[in-house]
Design a protein around this motif. Sequence first.
Motif, PDB file in Angstrom:
ATOM      1  N   THR A   1       0.626  -1.089  -0.034  1.00  0.00           N
ATOM      2  CA  THR A   1      -0.005  -0.020   0.079  1.00  0.00           C
ATOM      3  C   THR A   1       0.853   1.202  -0.196  1.00  0.00           C
ATOM      4  O   THR A   1       1.697   1.248   0.599  1.00  0.00           O
ATOM      5  CB  THR A   1      -0.956   0.004   1.358  1.00  0.00           C
TER       6      THR A   1
ATOM      7  N   SER B   1       0.747   5.716  -1.504  1.00  0.00           N
ATOM      8  CA  SER B   1       0.007   6.897  -2.008  1.00  0.00           C
ATOM      9  C   SER B   1       0.367   6.406  -3.590  1.00  0.00           C
ATOM     10  O   SER B   1       1.459   6.171  -4.138  1.00  0.00           O
ATOM     11  CB  SER B   1       0.457   8.175  -1.794  1.00  0.00           C
TER      12      SER B   1
ATOM     13  N   ASN C   1       3.702   7.046  -5.442  1.00  0.00           N
ATOM     14  CA  ASN C   1       4.936   5.995  -5.138  1.00  0.00           C
ATOM     15  C   ASN C   1       4.704   4.691  -5.605  1.00  0.00           C
ATOM     16  O   ASN C   1       5.505   3.877  -5.559  1.00  0.00           O
ATOM     17  CB  ASN C   1       5.000   5.817  -3.536  1.00  0.00           C
ATOM     18  N   HIS C   2       3.556   4.736  -6.600  1.00  0.00           N
ATOM     19  CA  HIS C   2       3.325   3.243  -7.147  1.00  0.00           C
ATOM     20  C   HIS C   2       4.237   2.781  -8.214  1.00  0.00           C
ATOM     21  O   HIS C   2       4.774   1.693  -8.411  1.00  0.00           O
ATOM     22  CB  HIS C   2       1.960   3.383  -7.800  1.00  0.00           C
TER      23      HIS C   2
ATOM     24  N   ALA D   1      -3.624   1.169  -3.797  1.00  0.00           N
ATOM     25  CA  ALA D   1      -3.694   2.762  -2.951  1.00  0.00           C
ATOM     26  C   ALA D   1      -4.432   1.829  -1.625  1.00  0.00           C
ATOM     27  O   ALA D   1      -5.256   1.003  -1.429  1.00  0.00           O
ATOM     28  CB  ALA D   1      -4.912   3.442  -3.913  1.00  0.00           C
ATOM     29  N   TYR D   2      -3.986   2.882  -0.557  1.00  0.00           N
ATOM     30  CA  TYR D   2      -4.598   2.642   0.829  1.00  0.00           C
ATOM     31  C   TYR D   2      -5.858   3.200   0.779  1.00  0.00           C
ATOM     32  O   TYR D   2      -6.364   3.944   0.232  1.00  0.00           O
ATOM     33  CB  TYR D   2      -3.687   2.722   1.741  1.00  0.00           C
TER      34      TYR D   2
ATOM     35  N   HIS E   1       3.708  10.493   3.562  1.00  0.00           N
ATOM     36  CA  HIS E   1       3.839  10.288   2.199  1.00  0.00           C
ATOM     37  C   HIS E   1       5.232  10.367   1.848  1.00  0.00           C
ATOM     38  O   HIS E   1       5.684  10.594   0.859  1.00  0.00           O
ATOM     39  CB  HIS E   1       2.944  11.102   1.432  1.00  0.00           C
TER      40      HIS E   1
END
Length: 305
Positions: free
Chosen positions: A173, A175, A178-179, A191-192, A295
């Motif tokens: 998980t 933001s 950061n994927h 996504a959280y 984040h």
Amino acid sequence: MARYVRFSEFGGPEVLRVITGDPPAPGRGQVRVRVHAAGVNPVDWKILRGGPAAGAHGVELPSGNGNDFSGVIDELGAGVTSWAVGDAVLGGRRMFAQADWLVVDASAIIRKPDALGFLAAGALDIAGRAAAASVRSLGLTREDTVLVSAAAGGVGVLAVQLALRTGATVVGTASPANHDFLRSLGVIPVAYGAGLAERVRALVPRVTAVLDYNGPATIDAALELGVSGARINTIAARGHRADAGITGIGGQAARPGDLAALANRVASGDVVLPIDRVFPLEEVADAYRYLMRGHVRGKVVLGLV
């Protein structure tokens, strides 16, 4: 003169002050380290607030701050033969690290690998020990799919890489910003937030284990996904859903060689530890404000040299 981060009352980052004083002198069995970098960790601001966290660490006012550090030995105490002046080292000393100099037991530090920069070395102690111990606690294999929360954060970014090295499939998980970074490590990002369990089900057939570095919502999602409490480990929400048999194994369970092994892996490039931002010592309060906004990718560090 030496600079020291101090606080004389509990509160938020605004209570942190930088004072000056004489450099410390090492006692028998100790070394003095000229600090090059000092890590900034969530546990620091939890202690700073006072209450149970400060009590658990035996903090009395006035107090120094921080734990993680890297630097160079510049003075030896009596009886020290295992180190030499000029040796580059890293480690942790609770409530003393954020200073130009600190003294530490000679047995409580490790040698900094030449290829490991001082900034990463100064951010490794708490996160590294927690990641190593918590990943080990689940006994992951290539048959596992593990959900890791806060996967781009200080502990999470190390943990996902250690989990991947076991052969497990890792879902993390983070933001959306950061994927792509997580994908570059081999992690499946998600996504959280509300609906986490449904989003995870859409990505993988099942989840067999969970590493929580974020909080109760991850544990709730894990149970919704049918993960056994014995295979859920949290360092962020100990006590939440205690009825489910969830474990809370973190850095306190690290083994003596864990930090050195991880330092070597980061030095070799096998494991990546991003440094999100570096603050000067005088801006220590701003460093914690930045960390507390969340984040962060990897670690926030104070640069002293």
